[in-house]
Design a protein around this motif. Structure first.
Motif, PDB file in Angstrom:
ATOM      1  N   GLY A 195      30.997 -27.940  44.293  1.00 42.62           N
ATOM      2  CA  GLY A 195      30.814 -29.225  44.939  1.00 42.62           C
ATOM      3  C   GLY A 195      31.464 -29.368  46.300  1.00 42.62           C
ATOM      4  N   ALA A 196      31.075 -30.462  46.980  1.00 43.34           N
ATOM      5  CA  ALA A 196      31.449 -30.661  48.374  1.00 43.34           C
ATOM      6  C   ALA A 196      32.947 -30.886  48.560  1.00 43.34           C
ATOM      7  CB  ALA A 196      30.662 -31.841  48.945  1.00 43.34           C
ATOM      8  N   ARG A 197      33.531 -31.752  47.737  1.00 42.08           N
ATOM      9  CA  ARG A 197      34.945 -32.062  47.942  1.00 42.08           C
ATOM     10  C   ARG A 197      35.830 -30.867  47.632  1.00 42.08           C
ATOM     11  NH1 ARG A 197      38.393 -33.162  51.103  1.00 42.08           N
ATOM     12  NH2 ARG A 197      40.335 -34.113  50.407  1.00 42.08           N
ATOM     13  N   SER A 198      35.476 -30.077  46.620  1.00 42.18           N
ATOM     14  CA  SER A 198      36.289 -28.894  46.328  1.00 42.18           C
ATOM     15  C   SER A 198      36.185 -27.873  47.459  1.00 42.18           C
ATOM     16  CB  SER A 198      35.871 -28.262  44.996  1.00 42.18           C
ATOM     17  OG  SER A 198      34.602 -27.656  45.090  1.00 42.18           O
ATOM     18  N   ALA A 199      35.029 -27.823  48.139  1.00 43.42           N
ATOM     19  CA  ALA A 199      34.888 -26.922  49.287  1.00 43.42           C
ATOM     20  C   ALA A 199      35.852 -27.325  50.400  1.00 43.42           C
ATOM     21  CB  ALA A 199      33.448 -26.943  49.800  1.00 43.42           C
ATOM     22  N   GLU A 200      35.964 -28.629  50.637  1.00 46.71           N
ATOM     23  CA  GLU A 200      36.905 -29.098  51.653  1.00 46.71           C
ATOM     24  C   GLU A 200      38.345 -28.839  51.233  1.00 46.71           C
ATOM     25  OE1 GLU A 200      34.382 -32.734  53.708  1.00 46.71           O
ATOM     26  OE2 GLU A 200      35.822 -33.193  52.123  1.00 46.71           O
ATOM     27  N   GLN A 201      38.655 -29.095  49.974  1.00 43.86           N
ATOM     28  CA  GLN A 201      40.014 -28.871  49.500  1.00 43.86           C
ATOM     29  C   GLN A 201      40.394 -27.400  49.580  1.00 43.86           C
ATOM     30  OE1 GLN A 201      39.761 -30.618  45.594  1.00 43.86           O
ATOM     31  NE2 GLN A 201      40.430 -32.634  46.315  1.00 43.86           N
ATOM     32  N   ALA A 202      39.450 -26.520  49.243  1.00 46.74           N
ATOM     33  CA  ALA A 202      39.728 -25.084  49.328  1.00 46.74           C
ATOM     34  C   ALA A 202      40.059 -24.685  50.760  1.00 46.74           C
ATOM     35  CB  ALA A 202      38.518 -24.296  48.824  1.00 46.74           C
ATOM     36  N   ARG A 203      39.307 -25.235  51.702  1.00 45.64           N
ATOM     37  CA  ARG A 203      39.549 -24.935  53.109  1.00 45.64           C
ATOM     38  C   ARG A 203      40.935 -25.448  53.530  1.00 45.64           C
ATOM     39  NH1 ARG A 203      35.579 -27.659  55.009  1.00 45.64           N
ATOM     40  NH2 ARG A 203      34.067 -26.043  54.525  1.00 45.64           N
ATOM     41  N   GLU A 204      41.281 -26.649  53.079  1.00 41.72           N
ATOM     42  CA  GLU A 204      42.569 -27.227  53.432  1.00 41.72           C
ATOM     43  C   GLU A 204      43.739 -26.410  52.877  1.00 41.72           C
ATOM     44  OE1 GLU A 204      42.089 -31.054  51.736  1.00 41.72           O
ATOM     45  OE2 GLU A 204      40.626 -31.731  53.241  1.00 41.72           O
ATOM     46  N   LEU A 205      43.544 -25.797  51.695  1.00 39.88           N
ATOM     47  CA  LEU A 205      44.614 -25.027  51.053  1.00 39.88           C
ATOM     48  C   LEU A 205      44.636 -23.565  51.490  1.00 39.88           C
ATOM     49  CD1 LEU A 205      44.365 -26.425  47.403  1.00 39.88           C
ATOM     50  CD2 LEU A 205      46.183 -26.862  49.066  1.00 39.88           C
ATOM     51  N   GLY A 206      43.624 -23.147  52.228  1.00 40.43           N
ATOM     52  CA  GLY A 206      43.568 -21.759  52.655  1.00 40.43           C
ATOM     53  C   GLY A 206      43.053 -20.807  51.603  1.00 40.43           C
ATOM     54  N   ALA A 207      42.424 -21.329  50.545  1.00 41.92           N
ATOM     55  CA  ALA A 207      41.827 -20.454  49.533  1.00 41.92           C
ATOM     56  C   ALA A 207      40.527 -19.869  50.073  1.00 41.92           C
ATOM     57  CB  ALA A 207      41.560 -21.241  48.255  1.00 41.92           C
TER      58      ALA A 207
END
Length: 348
Positions: A195-207
């Protein structure tokens, strides 16, 4: 039991707002559901905006006026536990199902998952609300099989299982996808997300992405909570007011037609629904998801849903097996498609 045979008995239908791309969600956001039903005294409510005792029906579907287009885990679990529902449509929208690892991880593909600590959300208070656990289990099962591995080849680590939406769909207040905090802290080595929000969160965390399940050509590798996604209704509503069910589907199909030529508008609507920005929507759903929002009940999608119910049964999520073919009611969608064809398939 109160019946709906008197047309005045039905004074409200409910749309359940799942944070995913749906034709019914677009129809609601465009005001088309209000336009269809309000003039005859049938209100249209958003289930998640209702009082808690009504909002809870999202999971058990014991609300006569509810149209639920959302994840298949709660829908299948509810059916297995005796909820009187009928399946009236299935959609398929890929949504960036991925296995994430930390940036410094040596993992580059499915075979490299061997020996890793994988995040599995804990059981919630009931099976329907445990959909984050079901998603992670099925996502990892597929990724491991792609690498010739199984669950015996990894260490399962239970993590917090909540996957709630942010108040008001505010991305800044959205809870982290289950397992991402543990991944960032080094407590696990891999997390399933979608999903979209997890994609943003992954980017924010550097995953970073180690396994992209959506890249597999065979859809059977991508079966999970949202693929395929069911539309269900209460069987009493279908039996006593089939016209309302058909009209809901007509409006949803018109919304799918409209969406196919209005991608920017659809992305804006979806961003509000999922609590994400444009970048997250594009990452999760790609460039052409807006063309595939119309539901079907074809043999392929029913077979894929049956694959999901078998998986859920094997992993302890079902009280009883679900016969998806007996669950399906084909007539409403057939009638809606006939109506749409008669007026040339126009969006409105």
């Amino acid at each position: 039991m109160t019946t709906l045979q008197d047309s005045t008995a039905l004074d409200r239908i409910w749309y359940t707002r799942c944070p995913v791309p749906t034709a019914s969600g677009i129809a609601y956001n465009l005001g088309w559901l209000d336009e269809e039903f309000v003039p005859e005294g049938i209100g249209v409510g958003v289930l998640q905006d209702a009082e808690p005792e009504i909002a809870e029906r999202h999971f058990d579907h014991r609300l006569v006026g509810l149209f639920r287009e959302g994840g298949n885990v709660p829908a299948i679990v509810a059916r297995s536990e005796g909820a009187p529902t009928r399946l009236i449509g299935l959609t398929w929208i890929d949504e960036w199902q991925s296995i994430l690892v930390r940036e410094d991880s040596p993992v580059t593909g499915p075979a490299d998952l061997r020996g890793l600590r994988i995040a599995i959300p804990a059981w919630a208070q009931d099976r329907a609300r445990s959909f984050p656990r079901a998603m992670a289990l099925h996502g990892f099962a597929s990724a491991l099989r792609l690498g010739g591995l199984g669950f015996d080849d990894v260490e399962r680590v239970e993590v917090e299982g909540r996957a709630g939406r942010a108040p008001g769909n505010d991305p800044a207040r959205a809870a982290l996808w289950p397992g991402l905090a543990e991944l960032a802290a080094g407590d696990v080595d891999a997390v399933y997300v979608k999903g979209a929000r997890s994609a943003e969160q992954a980017r924010e965390l550097g995953a970073r992405t180690a396994v992209e399940l959506d890249a597999t050509a065979d859809r059977s590798w991508r079966v999970n909570n949202g693929t395929p996604r069911p539309i269900t209704v209460h069987e009493q509503l279908l039996a006593e007011r089939p016209d309302v069910v058909v009209r809901f589907l007509v409006r949803s199909l018109r919304a799918a037609t409209w969406a196919s030529t209005h991608v920017d508008d659809v992305r804006a609507i979806l961003g509000r629904e999922v609590g994400s920005g444009t970048d997250g929507v594009v990452t999760a759903y790609g460039d052409d998801f807006h063309r595939w929002l119309a539901p079907t009940l074809d043999d392929e999608r029913l077979a894929l849903l049956d694959q999901q119910q078998h998986f859920l049964g094997e992993h302890g999520f079902l009280a009883e097996p679900v016969d998806v073919h007996a669950w399906a009611a084909h007539e409403p969608l057939q009638e809606a498609l006939r109506i749409l064809a008669e007026d040339g398939g126009e969006a409105r």
